[in-house]
Scaffold this active site. Structure first.
Site, PDB file in Angstrom:
ATOM      1  CG  ASP A 469       5.089  -4.163  -3.269  1.00 56.98           C
ATOM      2  OD1 ASP A 469       6.322  -4.049  -3.328  1.00 56.98           O
ATOM      3  OD2 ASP A 469       4.340  -3.309  -2.753  1.00 56.98           O
ATOM      4  CG  ASP A 539       6.849   3.410  -2.541  1.00 53.20           C
ATOM      5  OD1 ASP A 539       6.309   3.061  -3.608  1.00 53.20           O
ATOM      6  OD2 ASP A 539       6.765   2.752  -1.492  1.00 53.20           O
TER       7      ASP A 539
END
Ligand code: DGJ
Length: 744
Positions: A469, A539
């Site tokens: 990430d 997301d």
């Protein structure tokens, strides 16, 4: 008579006919690129399009644009000579001369027969100085894709400064140009926009450094003469493989030629190239089709599954990611419960997301702990290995999240190495998500990140997946590693540092799956994907939004790499209550995964999911390795989204349709299928539905009928969806006539 002859010769020479010295052609199976070395030794671009059988007419075809008003179509345009366009290459030479005029020297061809690639290398040199440029064109024969990049070498007496150093330059001639490009931020990634280009410059770019695809994506589809169409018309599609600031320019000049240049963004990026040194620009991948955008996307997907993704031929596993199920709030037992759930449903990989590390600064929220990659002993007293073993015993593989380029102010690392943080002395280093960026241009930081990755993998022999990430972008740029007069090298230094770490990791861990994530789809580009098996598309797991995000992503990037997760609703980002079937059908169009606790499902939902997962396993090779045919865009005003995948041998296919906006039962549409063999008979089976409703379920229908007439699956309400599996059978076709729409 003699007089007339002389006049003809003069006339011909004055309009530049018969002056070409040489044509250089590079073909793929269906495409040709033609360059010309003219009588002045310049390398010109003459053609890019469907394969030409005979290119020789170019030797006598007049170049209209070599009058005193124009700019020649150079293969790699420079500032200097007669160029008024945005130069692909702009250099200040060692003595301050701003001009560069490239002259052709020679070319070479290399072949990679195993991969089916021909590489053409053209050696160019400035007219005045020993500044050399190599142009590389790689032709992927079967995929009909080219890759272009350049190498710039300085043999001058002293340093030169590179201002523009684009990878790609392409002049295009058409009547009109329609540019499709992508924009969006976390939760709206890869939104699609099409514009008609007007004269002047349109640029797509980022200056964010990291999360470089949260705003624009370094890719495009350019439709010539008419707006983008799936199955018709000329399209050029391209994508830059670079994980940092990029810029793609579309400059429509006064002659209606469109000049495309693409590469590293020149923004604050002057690059000092020392004597004897070379700089290699990142690859630009591009293709052409005269059969619409569908074909162009399929070419790019085929290329990605040959050379664009890491481990491109391996089936991707079904993942359960802990994030939306538990966020930071977990302990060993709750994770074991999730693993149990995964095992029960038939999920193949459990990925422990953020929150498992940090002791002095425990990572219980996004406030602290980044950089301290040790297991949090309070949360996980038995460590990672015992969890990974637990999963293994249940038949589930284990993965873990890291964000190794970042550091929290509240962390052991930030206290130990403040000099590793990207910041400028005397200026505040701005925080985003309570974190700073580590200066990857610094080799000590590269070592740290490699070692951090290595140490995480050492936590257990049973870690087979890493989610990598990166949750902020770079601003207030400054490196205490780079000298004061080389601060503008930061962006390139950072990216090369990142690639250096990836190379080391891939050497040591060739089999680990590494997902690229950057606050969702903030790093969806082919520079990263070379090292990653998949990307986290967003997301935003709301299945309605996902229609747009995944449709946009798959215009350029293939489904095999598109992380698409079923999630519980409502959740942090997802407020819409959409039926589980629709959510699952949408996730099944990509690399399937899950974000939830099993306890959040009803008994019926989990039974249905279990069955759908089993079905997905049987068809995922078609989704991951087949050809994508987009039937209806989610942007279509009908309110439907439909797509299908077809296996390369056209024997198996999966069709999906989704109702995104129901406009009344009379408005339901007939979908004509695509990509099937018109001569084959296909037996249709409805998937992910315990009580199939499709009228054609179990029937065998001829490809010809499916392609020409299609069917209406009667999705008569918003958030209804259907998945159909089609398999060619050898039985006689039973032609089923199209049924009328039933009143709901
Ligand atoms: C951002 C990612 O996009 C999420 O999936 C999750 O991994 C969080 N970061 C964790 O902090």
């Amino acid at each position: 008579m003699k007089r007339n002859f002389i006049i003809i010769i003069l006339t011909l020479s004055s309009i530049s006919v018969l002056r070409c010295a040489e044509l250089i052609t590079l073909n793929t199976n269906k495409l040709s690129t033609v360059l010309e070395v003219d009588d002045k030794g310049r390398l010109l671009h003459r053609y890019f399009g469907n394969k030409l059988v005979d290119t020789s007419p170019f030797l006598s075809k007049m170049l209209y644009r070599t009058t005193e008003y124009g700019t020649p179509n150079e293969a790699y345009s420079t500032m200097g000579g007669k160029n008024f366009r945005e130069p692909a290459l702009r250099i200040t030479h060692f003595d301050g001369d701003l001009n560069t005029e490239l002259q052709y020297n020679r070319h070479e061809r290399h072949f990679d027969n195993e991969k089916g690639i021909e590489i053409l290398v053209l050696f160019l040199r400035d007219k005045k100085y020993p500044l050399e440029v190599k142009l590389f064109y790689k032709a992927y024969y079967k995929e009909n894709v080219y890759v272009m990049y350049t190498e710039i070498t300085n043999h001058e007496e002293d340093n030169v400064v590179l201002h523009n150093y684009y990878s790609f330059y392409l002049p295009v001639d058409a009547r009109q140009y329609y540019l499709t490009h992508f924009y969006g931020i976390a939760t709206t990634e890869m939104s699609v926009e099409e514009i008609r280009l007007t004269h002047g410059m349109k640029s797509i770019e980022t200056r964010k450094g990291i999360r470089s695809t949260h705003s624009e994506n370094p890719s495009f589809l350019l439709s010539l003469n008419n707006p983008m169409n799936e199955n018709n018309g000329e399209v050029i599609a391209g994508a830059l493989a670079w994980s940092n600031n990029f810029k793609l320019n579309f400059e429509l000049d006064e002659f209606n030629t469109l000049n495309i240049s693409a590469g590293i963004n020149p923004y604050a990026g002057e690059y000092h190239l020392a004597t004897g040194k070379s700089f290699v620009t990142p690859p630009m991948v591009y293709t052409y089709s005269s059969n619409g955008s569908g074909d162009a996307s399929r070419n790019l997907h085929d290329w990605a599954r040959k050379d664009g993704l890491y481990a491109p031929t391996e089936i991707r596993p079904i993942v359960l990611n802990s994030w939306e199920g538990v966020y930071f709030d977990f302990n060993e037992q709750s994770l074991k419960d999730m693993i149990d759930g995964a095992a029960y449903l038939g999920i193949e990989m459990f990925v422990l997301d953020d929150g498992w590390f940090g002791n002095n600064y425990p990572r219980n929220s996004a406030r602290m702990g980044l950089g301290d990659w040790q297991v949090n002993r309070k949360k996980l007293p038995n460590g990672i290995d015992s969890l990974a073993k637990y999963a293994k015993n249940k038949g589930v593989k284990f993965g873990i999240w890291i964000e190794p380029e970042m550091v929290s102010p509240e962390s052991d690392l930030a206290k130990r190495h403040p000099e590793w943080i990207v910041k400028v002395e005397g200026r505040e280093a701005p925080l985003r998500r309570n974190q700073w960026v580590l200066d990857l241009s610094n080799p000590a930081v590269q070592d740290f990140i490699f070692n951090a990755f290595d140490s995480v993998l050492q936590l257990s022999n049973d870690i087979s997946y890493i989610k990598w990430d990166a949750n902020r972008h770079i601003e207030s740029v400054g490196s205490s590693w780079l000298p004061a007069d080389r601060q503008s090298h930061f962006w390139i230094g950072y990216t090369e540092g990142l690639y250096n770490v990836y190379e080391r990791i891939r050497k040591k861990y060739p089999h680990v799956i590494i997902q690229v994530c950057s606050s969702g789809g903030g790093r969806v580009e082919y520079g990263s994907l070379k090292y990653h098996q998949d990307f986290w598309a967003s997301d935003n797991t709301d299945a309605f939004s996902r229609a747009f995000i995944q449709y946009g992503s798959n215009l350029i990037y293939p489904a095999i790499a598109t992380g698409a997760h079923f999630s519980h609703v409502p959740n942090r980002h997802t407020k819409r209550i959409i039926p589980a079937k629709f959510r699952m059908d949408m996730a099944m169009t990509g690399r399937l995964g899950f974000e939830m606790k099993l306890q959040d499902l009803t008994g019926e939902e989990s039974q249905n999911l279990k069955k759908a997962i089993k079905e997905y396993k049987e068809i995922r090779d078609i989704i991951q390795f087949g050809d994508l045919y987009r039937i209806v865009s989610p942007y279509d005003e009908s309110g439907y989204y439909a797509l299908m995948y077809v296996s390369k041998d056209k024997r198996r296919s999966v069709f999906y349709a989704f109702c995104l906006d129901y406009k009344g039962y009379l408005s339901t549409v007939n979908f004509k299928l695509n990509g099937l063999d018109d001569n084959k008979n296909y037996t249709i089976t409805e998937l992910n539905n315990p009580k199939p409703v499709f009228w054609g379920n179990g029937k065998t229908i001829k490809g010809d009928f499916l392609l020409k007439e299609g069917f209406n699956p009667q999705l008569q309400n918003i958030y209804q969806s259907i998945v159909l599996y089609l398999e060619a059978s050898d039985s006689n076709s039973e032609i089923i006539s199209h049924k009328p729409v039933k009143k709901p």
